[in-house]
Design a protein around this motif. Structure first.
Motif, PDB file in Angstrom:
ATOM      1  N   TRP A 162       1.144  -1.145  -0.040  1.00 40.56           N
ATOM      2  CA  TRP A 162       0.030   0.010  -0.112  1.00 40.56           C
ATOM      3  C   TRP A 162       0.887   1.189   0.077  1.00 40.56           C
ATOM      4  N   VAL A 163       0.815   2.070  -1.144  1.00 37.83           N
ATOM      5  CA  VAL A 163       1.724   3.191  -1.122  1.00 37.83           C
ATOM      6  C   VAL A 163       0.797   4.348  -0.511  1.00 37.83           C
ATOM      7  N   GLN A 164       1.724   5.382  -0.228  1.00 38.69           N
ATOM      8  CA  GLN A 164       1.339   6.569   1.122  1.00 38.69           C
ATOM      9  C   GLN A 164       1.080   7.602  -0.028  1.00 38.69           C
ATOM     10  N   GLY A 165      -0.168   8.365  -0.055  1.00 45.03           N
ATOM     11  CA  GLY A 165      -0.122   9.602  -0.943  1.00 45.03           C
ATOM     12  C   GLY A 165      -1.324   9.338  -1.947  1.00 45.03           C
ATOM     13  N   CYS A 166      -2.424  10.105  -1.617  1.00 47.09           N
ATOM     14  CA  CYS A 166      -3.394  10.061  -2.702  1.00 47.09           C
ATOM     15  C   CYS A 166      -4.244  11.368  -2.864  1.00 47.09           C
ATOM     16  N   SER A 167      -4.290  11.884  -4.037  1.00 50.54           N
ATOM     17  CA  SER A 167      -4.977  13.133  -4.115  1.00 50.54           C
ATOM     18  C   SER A 167      -6.565  13.328  -4.504  1.00 50.54           C
ATOM     19  N   LEU A 168      -6.679  12.044  -4.542  1.00 47.44           N
ATOM     20  CA  LEU A 168      -8.371  11.753  -5.177  1.00 47.44           C
ATOM     21  C   LEU A 168      -9.233  11.885  -3.981  1.00 47.44           C
ATOM     22  N   GLY A 169      -9.094  11.386  -2.872  1.00 46.49           N
ATOM     23  CA  GLY A 169      -9.888  11.614  -1.938  1.00 46.49           C
ATOM     24  C   GLY A 169     -11.244  10.795  -1.892  1.00 46.49           C
ATOM     25  N   CYS A 170     -11.718   9.881  -2.674  1.00 45.06           N
ATOM     26  CA  CYS A 170     -12.788   9.381  -3.028  1.00 45.06           C
ATOM     27  C   CYS A 170     -13.665   9.239  -1.523  1.00 45.06           C
ATOM     28  N   PRO A 171     -14.765   9.780  -1.352  1.00 48.86           N
ATOM     29  CA  PRO A 171     -15.582   9.836  -0.265  1.00 48.86           C
ATOM     30  C   PRO A 171     -15.815   8.066  -0.020  1.00 48.86           C
ATOM     31  N   GLY A 172     -15.825   7.652   1.216  1.00 49.71           N
ATOM     32  CA  GLY A 172     -16.129   6.367   1.520  1.00 49.71           C
ATOM     33  C   GLY A 172     -15.010   5.396   1.326  1.00 49.71           C
ATOM     34  N   CYS A 173     -13.769   6.050   0.951  1.00 49.18           N
ATOM     35  CA  CYS A 173     -12.578   5.041   0.635  1.00 49.18           C
ATOM     36  C   CYS A 173     -12.123   4.263   2.021  1.00 49.18           C
ATOM     37  N   PHE A 174     -11.831   3.083   1.975  1.00 47.70           N
ATOM     38  CA  PHE A 174     -11.441   2.251   3.099  1.00 47.70           C
ATOM     39  C   PHE A 174     -10.081   2.504   3.656  1.00 47.70           C
TER      40      PHE A 174
END
Length: 193
Positions: A28-40
């Motif tokens: 699992w990498v660290q860092g995401c700019s998408l921020g999907c609501p409900g992401c686990f």
């Protein structure tokens, strides 16, 4: 001399059965700019924190997991965070892993196929991937089976190594208890506390 590019890592699991076909290592990498609501995995969204590994360090950990599994490890799954935001360092890591181990590669991304096609420099990364599960998680279309979190996601088979039936046989959830007692809940429909 140029210093090596570093990979931002959230977590590494050496043996999982709920993150793709067969027994797999999961990064699992660290860092995401998408921020999907409900992401686990919202704890993977920040670009700070986590671990910093070189591609060579990641390769050695993956190969050690294969050795520890007695050769039973079938593949590597990349999740996150957002792996495509680190595609350059991951491409070199995956090339080395595949050359030395023959492991398959499955990648979860929030980017769509159309977005990926517009990203410069993706070919070296995609050349190392067998299956790409693409698209933002949409809680209103929750599916949580066959490695598909929501119905809008697209499964892109980049090689003929796997079929939809292979993905459908993947367990939807697992509980991993590490030797030190740490508990990890994982999979496309993981249990919650």
């Amino acid at each position: 001399m140029k210093s090596p590019r570093l990979l931002n890592v959230h977590r590494f699991e050496p043996a999982s059965r709920a993150n793709g076909p067969g027994l797999r290592a999961v990064l699992w990498v660290q860092g995401c700019s998408l921020g999907c609501p409900g992401c686990f995995n919202p704890e993977t969204h920040a670009f700070t924190g986590g671990l910093r590994w070189t591609a060579a360090e990641a390769v050695e950990r993956i190969l050690a997991a294969q050795e520890q599994a007695g050769g039973a490890l079938e593949g590597l799954t990349l999740s996150g965070g957002e792996p495509l935001l680190q595609h350059r360092v991951l491409a070199s890591m995956l090339k080395e892993v595949r050359a030395r181990s023959g492991l398959s590669v499955l990648v979860f991304t929030g980017f769509t196929r159309a977005e990926i096609q517009k990203m410069p420099g993706m070919e070296p990364f995609l050349n190392q991937v067998d299956v790409l599960i693409a698209g933002r998680y949409d809680a209103s279309q929750r599916l949580a089976r066959g490695l598909i979190g929501s119905a809008n996601k697209e499964v892109i088979f980049l090689t003929d190594r796997y079929t939809p039936a292979d993905l459908a046989r993947t367990p939807e959830a697992e509980v991993i208890v590490a030797p030190d007692g740490e508990i990890t809940l994982s999979g496309i429909d993981p249990l919650t506390w």
